[in-house]
Design an enzyme around this catalytic site. Structure first.
Site, PDB file in Angstrom:
ATOM      1  N   ASP A   1      -8.663  17.021  -2.411  1.00  0.00           N
ATOM      2  CA  ASP A   1      -8.407  17.302  -3.690  1.00  0.00           C
ATOM      3  C   ASP A   1      -9.807  17.945  -4.162  1.00  0.00           C
ATOM      4  O   ASP A   1     -10.831  17.795  -3.443  1.00  0.00           O
ATOM      5  CB  ASP A   1      -8.321  16.297  -4.451  1.00  0.00           C
TER       6      ASP A   1
ATOM      7  N   CYS B   1       0.488 -16.437  26.088  1.00  0.00           N
ATOM      8  CA  CYS B   1       0.173 -17.412  24.983  1.00  0.00           C
ATOM      9  C   CYS B   1       0.362 -16.658  23.664  1.00  0.00           C
ATOM     10  O   CYS B   1       1.248 -17.080  22.822  1.00  0.00           O
ATOM     11  CB  CYS B   1      -0.997 -18.203  24.956  1.00  0.00           C
TER      12      CYS B   1
ATOM     13  N   CYS C   1       0.851  -1.057   0.036  1.00  0.00           N
ATOM     14  CA  CYS C   1      -0.031   0.086  -0.024  1.00  0.00           C
ATOM     15  C   CYS C   1       1.202   1.353  -0.004  1.00  0.00           C
ATOM     16  O   CYS C   1       2.154   1.195   0.152  1.00  0.00           O
ATOM     17  CB  CYS C   1      -0.754   0.210   1.175  1.00  0.00           C
TER      18      CYS C   1
END
Length: 865
Positions: A543, A132, A27
Site C-alpha cells: 500500500d 514422546c 488472526c
C-alpha cells in the site's frame, strides 16, 4: 450438536454482506482459511473479518445454513447474525425479515448456545525424544473437545485449543505417562524451565563422568591387548565383580533410561529410552551369561561387552548434556525480552514517592521514571520532557521524544529527563507482555515442513526394533562360527545408533531461534506456518499511504477558483471533513482551520460518505462534492488541467465542486519514509517482485513509485480492487505477501498468502496479520523475509542431516559393509554417533543466532547509490 430450527433461509441477497458472529478466529490467517472454504462453494464470495471482534463479513449467494456448515467445517464456531446487521434492517420490521427471524431462531433455546474455544499453553515434563512428542500429542488430540494440539520438543511445551476443561488435558498427559502444568506467566515458566534444564545438565554431566569413568579404562584395556574373553575361574571372578560394578553404574547413571523404557512398555509406546535400555541391557546380560554360565555358549563367543554398556550410557549422557547446553541458547531472544521487564517502580501518591513491585501497580496509578530507568508499564505522560530508547521493542535506533500526552511502553529505557505518567496497561495487557506471549507461542508452533519428520518419528522406534530383530535373524543364518557375537554386536549397534532425537529437534530448534531472531529485528511472526510461507514469497504488494509514505499528509498548495470565496471554501471543507474518516481528512481540517477566520461552523443539511471517492454534502439545498478525480468525472465536473500548476507532481489532488463547477483544488503531500529506497532495493536483492497498489491518482502514484524504485504500480483502486489484484497474482502462481496498515487493506491482507501489518509503538495491530512489524519501517519486512528464508534453509539442513544420518548409519550398524571389509560397527562407536547427531542438529540450528543482516543492507544501499 446444535438443534436446527424449522425456519431455514434458502437464499440470501448476494449484494448485501452478512455480518456473522464467528468465534475461534485469532488472526487474518483464520479469516483466510474460512474465506477459502466458502469460495470452494461460492467462487465469487467476498469474505473479510475482524478476528478481535469475532466478526465475519460475507457477501455470498450461499444460504445461512450452508455458511454455518462451511464455517464449522473450517474449525470455527458460528454464533448467528450480529444484532446490527445491515441486512436485518433493510427489509422492514423484524417480523417480516427472514434474516432477523433466523437470528431470533438462533438465539432461542439452550441448545443453540455455542462455547468459545480456549487456548492453553502447557509445560510438559518427561519427554526424551520425538516418540514422546507423538505420544503426548496423540493423548492431547484424543482428549474430548480438543480442536488442535501442538507439542514442541525443543522447549517442552504444548499449545492446545479446546472446548473442554484444563484438568482433562492435564489428566490426558499424565495417563500417557508424562507431566503437564499450565503456563500462567511466561517469565516464571522460563525461570522454572531454566532451573530444570540446569539441574538436568549437571545430572547428565555427572552420569557421563560415571559411565565413562569405567568404560574408558575397560576400552583401553581391550585396545592395548587385554583379554576380553573368560577362560579361567579367576577371570570369571574378576569379571563378575566388574559386571556388578557395571550394573551399579548402569542403575546410577542410566536409571532414567530404564524407567522411561518401562513406562513406555507398560503404556504400549516406543521411545528412545527403549532403544537405549534394550541395547545396554542386552550387552550386560550377554556378558553376565558368559561369566556365569559360559557352557551355554560356544567357546568362540565368550567375548565380554561390559565396556560397551557403560560407554554407551556415558556417551549418550554426555551428548545430551552438550545438547542441553547448546539448547539453552536457543531461547536467548525470549530471555532478552523477559529481562526488559523491570522488577520495581516508583509510585507517586499525594506528592509522596514510594518504591513498589511492578506486580503491585494498578490501572490509573501515577508513576515516575528518572534518567536511565526502565519504564515498568504502558502509560500516558502527564508531565515532563525526555527521550525514550524504544529500540528493544521497535528496532528504531534513534530515541523518541516524549512529552505531555505521549504514550510510553513497558521495557523501554528513559533517557535524560524525568517523566510522570499514568498507567494505562499493566501486567499481561502491556505491549511488551503481548510481544513476549506472541514470541513464546510462535516458538512453540510448527511449520508445515515438519509434517514429514513427525510422520517418520511416530513410527521410528518400532521400525528400528524390527530392523534390529531382522538384523539378528540375518546374522543367525549367515553368521558362521561367531554367530552369537555377530548377532549381539549388530543388533545392539542398530538399536543404539538410531536417533529419533535428531528428527525431533530438526524443526522446532530452528523455528525457536528464527522467530526469536525476527523479534529482535522488530518482526512478530505469529506461527510456524507464517514463517514458512514468508520464506516462499515471490511477490510483495505494498500500500502507499502509511506504508511507503509517512501517513501524515499535509496540504502544501491550494488553488481557489477566482469566483469562489476563500472563507466560504474553508468553512465548507471544514463542515464536510468533520464527518469524514479518510486519511486526508485530518490534513484538510488542519489546513482550513488556519485559513478560516470565522469560528462559526457551517451547518450541513445532510452528509454522505462515498466509499473510495470522497464525500457529499448539502448546504442550503445545494450539493457539494469533495473527493478525488474519479468522483469529479462521475459527476461530470470539468477539470481544466491546463490551468493547474504542475510544480507538485507528487502531491495528491483533492477537488471541491458544486453540482456543475470546480471550486477548489488542494494539493496534499505525504512524505516518503526514510530508508524506503534501501528497503525496496533489499526486496529486489532477495529476488522479490514489487507491486504498489494505491487509491491515489495516477500522477501521484507514478511519482512516488519512481522515487522509491518501483516499476509495477496501479492507482485509483478501491479496496475490492486491491483484493482482486492479489487474487490475480495468486492465480498466476505467485506467492503474495501484502503489506498494509491492517485496517483499510483488510480484504487484501486476508487474501494474501502472508499479511504484514505495519505498526507504530503501542498501536501495533497484532491481531490483524500473520506477521506484525512493531515499528513503521518497511525494511523490517525485508529483514523478516530474509530471516524466514535463512530459518527454512537451516531446517532443511537439519532434516536432511537427520534423515541421511539414520539412512546411512542403520545399515552400517547392521553390518552391510562386513562382506566387503570384514568390519562391524562397535556399539560404543554407535553410541557416540547417536549423541553426535543430536548435538550436530542443535549446533547447526544455533548458527542462526549469528545471522547478521547488515550485508544485505549494505548491498541495497550500494544499489541505491
Amino acid at each position: 450438536m446444535t438443534t436446527k430450527t424449522s425456519t431455514v433461509i434458502e437464499r440470501l441477497p448476494s449484494d448485501q454482506p452478512l455480518q456473522l458472529k464467528v468465534t475461534g478466529m485469532s488472526c487474518q490467517g483464520c479469516v483466510s482459511k474460512v474465506r477459502k472454504r466458502i469460495q470452494q462453494h461460492s467462487p465469487e464470495a467476498v469474505v473479510t473479518g475482524i478476528p478481535k471482534e469475532d466478526t465475519l463479513l460475507v457477501q455470498s449467494d450461499l444460504s445461512l445454513f450452508s455458511l454455518e456448515a462451511v464455517i464449522e467445517e473450517a474449525g470455527f464456531q458460528f454464533s448467528g447474525l450480529l444484532k446490527d446487521n445491515d441486512l436485518a434492517h433493510s427489509n422492514g420490521s423484524q417480523d417480516d425479515n427472514p434474516a432477523k427471524k433466523k437470528e431470533s431462531d438462533l438465539d432461542k433455546g439452550e441448545t443453540n448456545i455455542r462455547q468459545i474455544p480456549v487456548s492453553y499453553q502447557l509445560s510438559i515434563g518427561g519427554m526424551t525424544c520425538a516418540g514422546c512428542v507423538n505420544s503426548v500429542q496423540k493423548a492431547l488430540s484424543s482428549s474430548d473437545n480438543v480442536k488442535s494440539a501442538e507439542v514442541n520438543f525443543a522447549n517442552h511445551t504444548a499449545q492446545v485449543t479446546t472446548l473442554g476443561e484444563l484438568d482433562a488435558l492435564i489428566k490426558a498427559v499424565e495417563d500417557a505417562g508424562y507431566q503437564a502444568s499450565l503456563i500462567v506467566d511466561a517469565e516464571q515458566n522460563e525461570d522454572q524451565r531454566g532451573k530444570r534444564e540446569l539441574e538436568e545438565y549437571h545430572y547428565k554431566r555427572q552420569s557421563a563422568v560415571l559411565g565413562l569413568g569405567l568404560g574408558v579404562p575397560l576400552m583401553f584395556y581391550g585396545v592395548l591387548g587385554g583379554s576380553m574373553v573368560v577362560i579361567t575361574l579367576t577371570e570369571r571372578v574378576v569379571w563378575l565383580l566388574i559386571g556388578l560394578i557395571t550394573l551399579w553404574i548402569m542403575v546410577r547413571a542410566g536409571k532414567h533410561y530404564f524407567r522411561g523404557a518401562w513406562k513406555a512398555f507398560t503404556l504400549h509406546q516406543a521411545n528412545m529410552d527403549m532403544l537405549i535400555a534394550l541395547g545396554t541391557g542386552c550387552a550386560w546380560l550377554y556378558s553376565m551369561l558368559v561369566v556365569m554360565v559360559p557352557s551355554w555358549l560356544p567357546e568362540n563367543t565368550h567375548h565380554l561387552y561390559f565396556e560397551a554398556a557403560v560407554m554407551i550410557i556415558g556417551l549418550i549422557n554426555l551428548g545430551q548434556a552438550l545438547e542441553l547446553r547448546a539448547r539453552r541458547k536457543t531461547s536467548q531472544a525470549l530471555h532478552r525480552l523477559l529481562d526488559l521487564r523491570p522488577k520495581m517502580a516508583t509510585r507517586v501518591e499525594h506528592n509522596l514517592e514510594s518504591r513498589i513491585p511492578v506486580s503491585d501497580i494498578r490501572l490509573g496509578d501515577v508513576l515516575r521514571v528518572r534518567s536511565g530507568d526502565s519504564i515498568p508499564v504502558d502509560g500516558v505522560v502527564l508531565e515532563g520532557l525526555s527521550t525514550v530508547n524504544e529500540s528493544m521493542l521497535t528496532g528504531e535506533a534513534a530515541p523518541i521524544e516524549k512529552h505531555e500526552g505521549s504514550l510510553v511502553s513497558a521495557g523501554t529505557i528513559n533517557g535524560q529527563g524525568s517523566l510522570l505518567f499514568r498507567a494505562t496497561r499493566i501486567g499481561s495487557d502491556t505491549l511488551l507482555a503481548h510481544i513476549i506471549t506472541m514470541v513464546s507461542k510462535a516458538q512453540g508452533s510448527k511449520p508445515p515442513i515438519s509434517i514429514l519428520a513427525d510422520k517418520v518419528s511416530s513410527v521410528f522406534v518400532p521400525s528400528v526394533i524390527i530392523i534390529a530383530i531382522l538384523t539378528a535373524m540375518a546374522w543367525f543364518n549367515f553368521g558362521g562360527d561367531a554367530v552369537f557375537s555377530y548377532m549381539l554386536v549388530t543388533s545392539i549397534s542398530v538399536l543404539i545408533i538410531a536417533c529419533p532425537c535428531a528428527l525431533g529437534l530438526a524443526t522446532p530448534i530452528s523455528t525457536m531461534i528464527g522467530i526469536g531472531k525476527a523479534a529482535e529485528y522488530g518482526g512478530l511472526i505469529r506461527n510456524g506456518d507464517a514463517l514458512q510461507r514468508a520464506s516462499e514469497l515471490t511477490v510483495v504488494v505494498l500500500d502507499k499511504t502509511g506504508t511507503i509514505t509517512e501517513g501524515k499528509p499535509t496540504v502544501v498548495h491550494q488553488i481557489i477558483i477566482e469566483r469562489a470565496q476563500s472563507e466560504f471554501i474553508a468553512q465548507l471543507v471544514l463542515a464536510l471533513e468533520a464527518r469524514a474518516n479518510h486519511p486526508l481528512a485530518e490534513a484538510l481540517l488542519q489546513h482550513c482551520q488556519g485559513e478560516s477566520k470565522d469560528k462559526n461552523t457551517m451547518v450541513l443539511d445532510d452528509f454522505e460518505s462515498l466509499v473510495g471517492l470522497g464525500v457529499k454534502g448539502h448546504v442550503e439545498g445545494k450539493a457539494y462534492y469533495l473527493g478525488n478525480e474519479r468522483l469529479m468525472k462521475e459527476k461530470g465536473i470539468h477539470l481544466d488541467v491546463d490551468n493547474v500548476e504542475n510544480q507538485h507532481n507528487t502531491a495528491t489532488r483533492v477537488y471541491l465542486a458544486d453540482e456543475s463547477l470546480l471550486l477548489a483544488i488542494f494539493y496534499i503531500e505525504d512524505p516518503i519514509k526514510k530508508g524506503m529506497k534501501e528497503a525496496i532495493a533489499s526486496f529486489k536483492k532477495q529476488g522479490l517482485k514489487i507491486v504498489m497498489l494505491t487509491g491515489d491518482n495516477l500522477t501521484t502514484a507514478a511519482a512516488v513509485a519512481s522515487e522509491v524504485g518501483i516499476e509495477d504500480y496501479h492507482a485509483q483502486l478501491m479496496p475490492d480492487d486491491k483484493l482482486n489484484w492479489v487474487k490475480t497474482l495468486q492465480d498466476q502462481g505467485e506467492v503474495v505477501g501484502m503489506i498494509g496498515d491492517g485496517i483499510n487493506d483488510a480484504p487484501a491482507l486476508a487474501q494474501a498468502d502472508v499479511g504484514f501489518a505495519m505498526g507504530a509503538g503501542t498501536d501495533v495491530a497484532m491481531e490483524s496479520a500473520d506477521i506484525t512489524l512493531i515499528n513503521n519501517d518497511l525494511k523490517g519486512v525485508a529483514d523478516v523475509i530474509q530471516i524466514s528464508k535463512a530459518t527454512l534453509k537451516n531446517i532443511k539442513q537439519n532434516l536432511w542431516g537427520a534423515f541421511a544420518y539414520n539412512a546411512l548409519g542403520i545399515p552400517i550398524a547392521a553390518g552391510i559393509l562386513f562382506p566387503f571389509t570384514g568390519w562391524l560397527l562397535s556399539p560404543v562407536i554407535a553410541g557416540a554417533a547417536m549423541s553426535l547427531s543430536s548435538v550436530t542438529v542443535v549446533t547447526n540450528a544455533n548458527r542462526l543466532r549469528l545471522l547478521r543482516l547488515s550485508s544485505l543492507t549494505e548491498k541495497a544501499k550500494q544499489e541505491v547509490k
